[in-house]
Design a protein around this motif. Structure first.
Motif, mmCIF file in Angstrom:
data_model
loop_
_atom_site.group_PDB
_atom_site.id
_atom_site.type_symbol
_atom_site.label_atom_id
_atom_site.label_comp_id
_atom_site.label_asym_id
_atom_site.label_seq_id
_atom_site.Cartn_x
_atom_site.Cartn_y
_atom_site.Cartn_z
ATOM 1 N N ARG A 1 0.654 -1.257 -0.177
ATOM 2 C CA ARG A 1 0.008 -0.041 0.149
ATOM 3 C C ARG A 1 0.692 1.284 -0.077
ATOM 4 O O ARG A 1 0.387 2.280 -0.340
ATOM 5 C CB ARG A 1 -0.936 -0.071 1.267
ATOM 6 N N SER A 2 2.186 1.101 0.385
ATOM 7 C CA SER A 2 3.025 2.429 0.512
ATOM 8 C C SER A 2 3.695 2.628 -0.820
ATOM 9 O O SER A 2 4.238 3.863 -0.939
ATOM 10 C CB SER A 2 4.026 2.113 1.784
ATOM 11 N N GLY A 3 3.371 2.053 -1.653
ATOM 12 C CA GLY A 3 4.254 2.003 -2.986
ATOM 13 C C GLY A 3 5.660 1.039 -3.033
ATOM 14 O O GLY A 3 6.214 1.132 -3.903
ATOM 15 N N ARG A 4 5.844 0.434 -1.639
ATOM 16 C CA ARG A 4 6.911 -0.292 -1.694
ATOM 17 C C ARG A 4 6.667 -1.649 -2.629
ATOM 18 O O ARG A 4 5.719 -2.153 -2.658
ATOM 19 C CB ARG A 4 7.482 -0.837 -0.343
ATOM 20 N N VAL A 5 7.905 -1.986 -3.250
ATOM 21 C CA VAL A 5 7.866 -3.354 -3.802
ATOM 22 C C VAL A 5 8.745 -4.129 -3.170
ATOM 23 O O VAL A 5 9.939 -3.910 -2.764
ATOM 24 C CB VAL A 5 8.382 -2.876 -5.434
ATOM 25 N N TYR A 6 8.283 -5.524 -3.206
ATOM 26 C CA TYR A 6 8.882 -6.506 -2.205
ATOM 27 C C TYR A 6 9.454 -7.779 -3.178
ATOM 28 O O TYR A 6 8.540 -8.108 -4.067
ATOM 29 C CB TYR A 6 8.244 -6.926 -1.148
ATOM 30 N N ALA A 7 10.577 -8.160 -2.953
ATOM 31 C CA ALA A 7 10.831 -9.394 -3.344
ATOM 32 C C ALA A 7 10.285 -10.368 -2.650
ATOM 33 O O ALA A 7 10.241 -10.289 -1.490
ATOM 34 C CB ALA A 7 12.522 -9.619 -3.435
ATOM 35 N N VAL A 8 9.912 -11.707 -3.252
ATOM 36 C CA VAL A 8 9.246 -12.810 -2.558
ATOM 37 C C VAL A 8 10.143 -13.951 -2.264
ATOM 38 O O VAL A 8 10.689 -14.246 -3.305
ATOM 39 C CB VAL A 8 7.965 -13.254 -3.023
ATOM 40 N N ASN A 9 10.385 -14.336 -1.147
ATOM 41 C CA ASN A 9 11.171 -15.648 -1.044
ATOM 42 C C ASN A 9 10.067 -16.787 -1.332
ATOM 43 O O ASN A 9 9.274 -16.969 -0.259
ATOM 44 C CB ASN A 9 11.755 -15.847 0.143
ATOM 45 N N ALA A 10 10.164 -17.520 -2.371
ATOM 46 C CA ALA A 10 8.997 -18.487 -2.375
ATOM 47 C C ALA A 10 9.303 -19.805 -1.831
ATOM 48 O O ALA A 10 8.285 -20.389 -1.878
ATOM 49 C CB ALA A 10 9.260 -18.930 -3.894
ATOM 50 N N ASP A 11 10.328 -19.872 -1.036
ATOM 51 C CA ASP A 11 10.385 -21.065 -0.050
ATOM 52 C C ASP A 11 9.694 -20.794 1.261
ATOM 53 O O ASP A 11 9.299 -21.815 1.919
ATOM 54 C CB ASP A 11 12.028 -21.425 0.087
ATOM 55 N N THR A 12 10.037 -19.574 1.784
ATOM 56 C CA THR A 12 9.513 -19.113 3.053
ATOM 57 C C THR A 12 8.343 -18.214 3.248
ATOM 58 O O THR A 12 7.748 -18.041 4.385
ATOM 59 C CB THR A 12 10.614 -18.508 4.029
ATOM 60 N N GLY A 13 8.139 -17.419 1.966
ATOM 61 C CA GLY A 13 7.105 -16.363 2.286
ATOM 62 C C GLY A 13 7.810 -14.981 2.792
ATOM 63 O O GLY A 13 7.019 -14.149 2.705
ATOM 64 N N ALA B 1 11.628 1.949 -12.012
ATOM 65 C CA ALA B 1 12.467 0.501 -11.923
ATOM 66 C C ALA B 1 11.932 -0.120 -10.755
ATOM 67 O O ALA B 1 11.520 0.460 -9.713
ATOM 68 C CB ALA B 1 13.964 1.004 -11.776
ATOM 69 N N PRO B 2 11.945 -1.677 -10.639
ATOM 70 C CA PRO B 2 11.375 -2.045 -9.487
ATOM 71 C C PRO B 2 12.121 -1.699 -8.007
ATOM 72 O O PRO B 2 11.702 -2.013 -6.793
ATOM 73 C CB PRO B 2 11.717 -3.584 -9.549
ATOM 74 N N ASP B 3 13.583 -1.334 -8.341
ATOM 75 C CA ASP B 3 14.071 -0.863 -7.189
ATOM 76 C C ASP B 3 14.405 0.646 -6.911
ATOM 77 O O ASP B 3 15.128 1.236 -6.042
ATOM 78 C CB ASP B 3 15.570 -1.532 -7.017
ATOM 79 N N GLY B 4 13.610 1.477 -7.760
ATOM 80 C CA GLY B 4 13.313 2.938 -7.436
ATOM 81 C C GLY B 4 12.088 3.286 -6.960
ATOM 82 O O GLY B 4 10.879 2.473 -7.140
#
Length: 288
Positions: A114-126, A167-170
């Motif tokens: 909701r903040s506009g942050r983009v997160y990478a997902v660890n598909a093993d642990t969540g 960019a995903p990290d910007g």
């Protein structure tokens, strides 16, 4: 007898026995009811009758984000048996998660907060890892679609209160001239070089073909999905695919999640299965 279990794609390796125990102990009844094979007698699922898929098993894997912040791993070939459910953790301040996308270059899934942050997902642990800084003010809309384009690496977000890209990290920037979309998905074409882009307009139930030009994304209709009025829809397209996966909720039954196969040449949808109870699926991506 269940079909043989397909091999998970690289972005999803959550196949540990602990992960399976989390799915089996999940509590909420999330088993999908398979609909393939019902085409000859019509499809009756919670009040809606429509065409069902009938053909060879599909190779796609669907990754779905729910309104409760869970990641579902589903095989289109056997939607009766969801492979795993993970609770996503680590969002800053416990912020709500709004949309899911595939980052092809990084071979990983990403989610939007909701903040506009983009997160990478660890598909093993969540577990989630923030990739960027938040927007100056949080997103206020209720429905969002997100995609990371394989060609230019740009992350595009469409919401009912605006559009953003970056960019995903910007930090995401407003995209004032963007076309209005309810869902979008991009993937490499069968030749491995060209990029195919598609979108969904829930008003009118249309599949759209998207072209990236100097003025951004431009949309042209492909055809009608052939479905009743939609409340929400999320499209996923795997690399090299000529069919997409669509998670949808009908306006008449907004709490029922239906999984459909969409012909990318005509736009016509055929149902694969349904998730007959909440939580509601917000976003979906597909792989092969």
């Amino acid at each position: 007898m269940r079909p043989a279990r397909p091999t998970l794609p690289s972005t999803v390796r959550a196949t540990t026995s602990a992960g399976r125990r989390r799915w089996l102990a999940g509590g909420t009844a999330l088993a999908l009811t398979t609909l393939a094979g019902c085409a000859t007698r019509g499809l009756d699922t919670g009040g809606y009758s429509g065409p069902a898929y009938e053909g060879p098993p599909r190779r796609e894997t669907a990754h779905a984000l729910t309104e409760t912040g869970e990641l579902l791993h589903l095989f289109a070939a056997r939607p009766t048996y969801p492979d795993l459910r993970l609770q996503l953790t680590g969002a800053v301040g416990g912020e709500p998660l709004l949309a899911l996308a595939r980052h092809s270059a990084r071979r990983q899934l990403v989610v939007l907060g909701r903040s506009g942050r983009v997160y990478a997902v660890n598909a093993d642990t969540g577990a989630l890892t923030a990739l960027n800084r938040p927007l100056p003010a949080p997103l206020t809309g209720q429905r969002f679609a997100m995609d990371v384009d394989p060609a230019d690496g740009q992350l595009r977000v469409f919401g009912d209160d605006g559009a953003w890209r970056g960019a995903p990290d910007g930090v995401l920037q407003p995209d004032a001239g963007a076309v209005r979309l309810d869902s979008l998905a991009s993937a490499r074409a069968a030749d491995g070089r060209a990029v195919q882009r598609y979108g969904i307009a829930t008003t009118g139930g249309q599949l759209l073909r998207l072209e990236l030009g100097p003025q951004g994304l431009q949309a042209a209709p492909v055809g009608s999905l052939g479905l009743p009025p939609l409340a929400r829809a999320s499209l996923g397209v795997a690399d090299g695919a000529d069919q997409g996966l669509l998670m949808l909720q009908l306006a008449s039954e907004p709490l029922i999640n239906r999984l459909a196969l969409v012909d990318l040449a005509s736009g016509r949808a055929r149902l694969l299965g349904l998730l007959p109870a909440p939580p509601q699926v917000l976003s979906l991506v597909a792989e092969r």
